[in-house]
Enzyme design. Structure first.
Site, PDB file in Angstrom:
ATOM      1  N   SER A 152       0.847  -1.202   0.000  1.00 13.15           N
ATOM      2  CA  SER A 152       0.000   0.000   0.000  1.00 13.15           C
ATOM      3  C   SER A 152       0.872   1.238   0.000  1.00 13.15           C
ATOM      4  CB  SER A 152      -0.896   0.014   1.244  1.00 13.15           C
ATOM      5  OG  SER A 152      -1.571   1.251   1.376  1.00 13.15           O
ATOM      6  N   TYR A 167      -1.441  -0.833   9.984  1.00 16.57           N
ATOM      7  CA  TYR A 167      -1.577  -1.186   8.568  1.00 16.57           C
ATOM      8  C   TYR A 167      -0.290  -0.871   7.819  1.00 16.57           C
ATOM      9  CZ  TYR A 167      -3.967  -1.354   3.973  1.00 16.57           C
ATOM     10  OH  TYR A 167      -4.367  -1.651   2.698  1.00 16.57           O
TER      11      TYR A 167
END
Length: 260
Positions: A152, A167
């Protein structure tokens, strides 16, 4: 354009897609894209009914062989069982793994519990490890292998999108994992690359609001979110023979929101 050398061998290899059942996710778009470009497809998802539904849709729309299987990517036995089920199915040999299953987490660092941190690591990073480990032997045996993992933009700049530190840590770990796999398995001709999407128009951001989504779109230099199909195209291309000399890389697809 077909991603395998499949003019005469359509559906000669199977692409395994984890997290491929959500109706507005990158996984389902990628599964459809593989099928459209000549691959058979195995969808692995925690939601078995949805995985089977997506597989049936793919077969009906493209004519590609497709199956849907229940799989908890955090559970070694579940992942091993799914890998065996794919191997023992009527699908052709596995040639690609798109490890897409993941969860978001917008929890602030000082509010982050160990349970939440472990949950995010387990689904995103441990799940990627387990699925890569389960399907690599089949790729070695079959003589063709393309692993595409999912990082990401959050890992690249430490947050600032929707999800935060847990995350970012999980997705950064995926980058290291992918590079290690690329190095260890290059002598088999197997490649491993990671995709780092920016803001994509999916439902992963549970709890987001229309105003927040508008702000996210406005923060991107191109002025919009990516469509799942735009990201899916990159998974499929990295699985192709044309991409055979690309390995150990991070492929950014973020509309210019992070420039390395």
């Amino acid at each position: 354009m077909p991603t395998q050398d499949q003019t005469e061998n359509q559906f000669a290899l199977t692409a395994v897609v984890t997290g491929g059942a959500a109706p507005r996710g990158i996984g389902q778009a990628t599964a459809h894209r593989y099928a459209q470009e000549g691959w058979a497809v195995a969808i692995l998802d925690l939601d078995e009914a949805a995985a089977k539904e997506r597989a049936a849709e793919i077969s009906a729309e493209t004519g590609a062989p497709a199956i849907g299987l229940q799989c908890n990517v955090t559970d070694p036995a579940s992942v091993t069982g799914a890998a065996e089920a794919v191997k023992n199915s009527d699908l052709p040999p596995v040639g690609a793994l798109a490890a897409i299953a993941g969860v978001a987490s917008p929890v602030d660092f000082l509010d982050l519990t160990l349970d939440e941190f472990n949950r995010v690591i387990a689904v995103n990073l441990t799940g990627t490890f387990l699925t890569c480990q389960a399907f690599l032997p089949q790729m070695i045996e079959n003589g063709y292998g393309r692993i595409v993992t999912t990082s990401s933009v959050t890992a690249q700049h430490g947050g600032g999108v929707f999800s935060k530190t847990s995350y970012a840590a999980a997705k950064a770990g995926i980058l290291g994992l992918t590079r290690g796999v690329a190095r260890e398995f290059a002598h088999y001709g197997i490649t491993a690359n990671s995709i780092a999407p920016g803001v994509v128009d999916t439902d992963i951001r549970v709890g987001s609001t229309p105003d927040r989504e508008e702000q996210l779109s406005a923060s991107v230099p191109l002025g919009r979110q990516a469509s799942p199909d735009e990201v899916a195209a990159l998974y499929v291309w990295l699985s192709s023979k044309d991409a055979g000399y690309i390995t150990g890389t991070t492929q950014s697809i973020n509309g210019g929101s992070y420039v390395s």
